[in-house]
Design an enzyme around this catalytic site. Sequence first.
Site, PDB file in Angstrom:
ATOM      1  N   GLU A 183       0.797  -1.217   0.000  1.00  0.00           N
ATOM      2  CA  GLU A 183       0.000   0.000   0.000  1.00  0.00           C
ATOM      3  C   GLU A 183       0.836   1.276   0.000  1.00  0.00           C
ATOM      4  OE1 GLU A 183      -3.855  -1.904   2.339  1.00  0.00           O
ATOM      5  OE2 GLU A 183      -2.504  -0.558   3.421  1.00  0.00           O
ATOM      6  N   GLU A 235      -6.220  -7.348  -1.537  1.00  0.00           N
ATOM      7  CA  GLU A 235      -6.601  -7.725  -0.180  1.00  0.00           C
ATOM      8  C   GLU A 235      -8.107  -7.601  -0.028  1.00  0.00           C
ATOM      9  OE1 GLU A 235      -2.690  -5.755   2.061  1.00  0.00           O
ATOM     10  OE2 GLU A 235      -4.683  -5.414   2.880  1.00  0.00           O
TER      11      GLU A 235
END
Length: 869
Positions: free
Chosen positions: A481, A546
């Site tokens: 991320e 995710e």
Amino acid sequence: MKRALIISFLLYITLLAASQETPLNSGWKAKRVSGVSIDGYRLTAEEPDLTGWVNATVPGTILTTLVNNGLMPDPWYGMNNQEIPDVYEAGRDYYTYWYFTRFSSESLDSTRQIWLNFRGINYRAEIYLNGKLISDGVHEGMFLRQKYNVTSILNSKGHNRLAVKVEPPLNPGNPNGGQGGDGTIGRDVTMQFTAGWDWIAPVRDRNTGIWDAVTIEVTGDIDIKNCFARTRVPGERLPGELQDPAFVTFSAELVNPTDRLVEGQIAVAYMGATDKKKLKIAPHSTLTFEFSETKQTDPRIWWPNGVGQPSIYPAVITFHDKKGNTLDREDLSFGFRETGSYFDDSTGARIFTINGQKLFIRGANWIASDGMLRLSQERYEAEVKMHAEMNMNMIRVWGGSITERPEFYEACDRNGILVWQDLWITGDCNGRWLDTVRKADSQEVRRQYPDDDSLFLRSMEDQVKMLRNHPSLYIICGGNEFPPPREMDTLIRAKLENIDGTRIYLSESTSPDLLRNTLGGTADGPYNIREPLWFFSEKWHPFNPEIGSVGLPNLEGLKKMMDEKDLVIPVGKEVNEVWKYHKYMGYGGMIEKLGEPRDLDDFVRKAQLLNYEQYRSLVEGYTSHMWDWYTGFLVWKSQNPWPALKGQFYDWYLDQNAGFYGFRHGAASVHLMFNPADSSVYVINSTPRERKGLRLEARLTDEYGKEIWKQARETAVEGNSITRLWDVDLHSVPAAVHFLNLRITYVSTGLPMDDNTYWFPWNGERENLTGLPEARIVGQMMKSNNGKYSVDLANSGSVAAFFVRMKVLRASDGEMVTPVYIDDNYIVLLPGEKKSIQLDVTGLKDDDRNTPLLLHLEGFNLQPVIVRL
């Protein structure tokens, strides 16, 4: 003395087989540095007094050694972790330790070169041997292999004394409840989750220690290292066909540690052929040599799980002196495969390819096999095999953890699992967001973590060289991320192209290079339970790295991780402190829709039903929009590195929960599925090959097996296709409970290919599902072969046996054993129906595998049934 003689014998054996390394994993002692009055020079120059030293676990962490000696409680049980001093409060000196061992070199030929190898130390270390510092000052960084030529330092007679001073990370961080604590652990090149996350408690020593293998290696005057087999598989390939040629280029680094010029010949032996080249290697130098590219006709291609066979080739690189003596030898294995990808504007996401064929990614995120890094080849094999059993084709090794070990990659090679390997960056620690718990450094400062860019780059290069022969290594990603700092990201790309050139690189897990984010946020998630319909009807991120949900373990796992007094049902916000500490995630009131739980056993069984529905719906929902809305997804997450209460398909004790089997059914490569968004049955082929000669059947019955509706056809199914077959009118069904069975069989043999059963209602009066009349199953063990069993089950009653779970017990004490692989579980068996179940217990420890075992069956409406194996 006995240990030293054993090690001496092993080193002698090493001489006979060049390039074999001998583990140095026994006889270690440890003691806190503050309790040792002498330095490393004196500690290893003369025989030390080891009074007060404890037996050390190597490879292993300081905390592992303390737990193994009874000096600290098991941190994974109950609230024990709260009793262990944290390095942030106790100070780095508290977990700064000496490791010490002895080994004999009496049998070693003085003309050979002796090397001492460390595959991983966390975080800073000074290494002493026989009164000398051999580590060139202080070694730093968790992800750097260290190799030392110790030939001139060894005692040819008697013992060699080896001592390693190990310190925790420089910035262990405050475990203040944030993701990665206060985030400052990101300043170091180390694993970040040890400061705590929303799915794990802090690891108190931050995994300080000699955490990976220590070996002694014997070579001649040339040491071969970092061998590489770079492959090319041009064009579009199909598994199972005669293949056009593929190509491989071998290379190796040759190290001359001597004062002499070494002349000789390097050779690579592969598939019965040998390529040779004469070389001269200057004193104290390293030469990288690359052979000419080799063509392989009709190669066996390495394919991912569900597509084809993951074929592996062996090769050997040797170096001989002018007299023909072997100076060194390195064995390697590799697979012919070629990675690729392209951005698809119609979906807004990247499509990944393997050997020229696009691949719909269905996989999961992986943290670590164990949070305290108690790693083993056997556990790696068991865990990776379970991912293959779930019909996954990718594992993502998440960025707040480690570069996974070669043994993990070997298991992925064998099981056809592609690996997405993150480097050691996370948005949480490295400054993606403003965060009130990260007051130590500003957001801009955190975005420049780590402090030592050079160490990060050297570590990345070293780890890629360690892993690059594994065909399973598919993607290297800068961080979770969040990308590395821009200048470092550019250098990573250049370095990867230079040392590898065969892998896909992404700067971050939610990179615009991966997907076009039109929904805001970080382009991943959500992480909580959803109604099954949501996955089919709500368009989400076109590639989701995710997406997570629940994952409560079975009752056996709960009993292993907490006291009996803590085995209580969570009710609303009234959740036991132990459950909270182990990160329990609630089911949003959906358990109660199945009927108010009578006790914890009933609560857990109903949670398993929801686990199954949740993950089958997740994978089928994504697959139903394959190449339309989505190019792939990765579940957050398949497992936990400690006994946790959410986000997993199997628990830390390797027992699969029902979500494992829900995902397994939904992810079958050729699959019949029910779509609740339009109440239709679809056939899906997510492989590139057309499948011919298949019989597709759909059958709707009530709980007593009475047929309500049926359809069937014989057909071929095109590759990478989704085809709508039949509409199912569920609204006209009078039964309170009904089952839809979808089945694919081979026309020629009648053997099953896919078998998938749904139960209704999904909404409304769901307690009817868990209140069926009592069913009756009889079982018989039909055959066994080296730990693999076939058991026939039959429903001899008048009502469906619903959600039947199978587990294997020791006959002696009734305890469940793991890992066990069952080809289907949590099943529905209609009246008069028979089913053959295949069990594999070959992964059990010898004591469990060789003792009498029982197959135990239980279900919502089934009295326990026992079958002797």
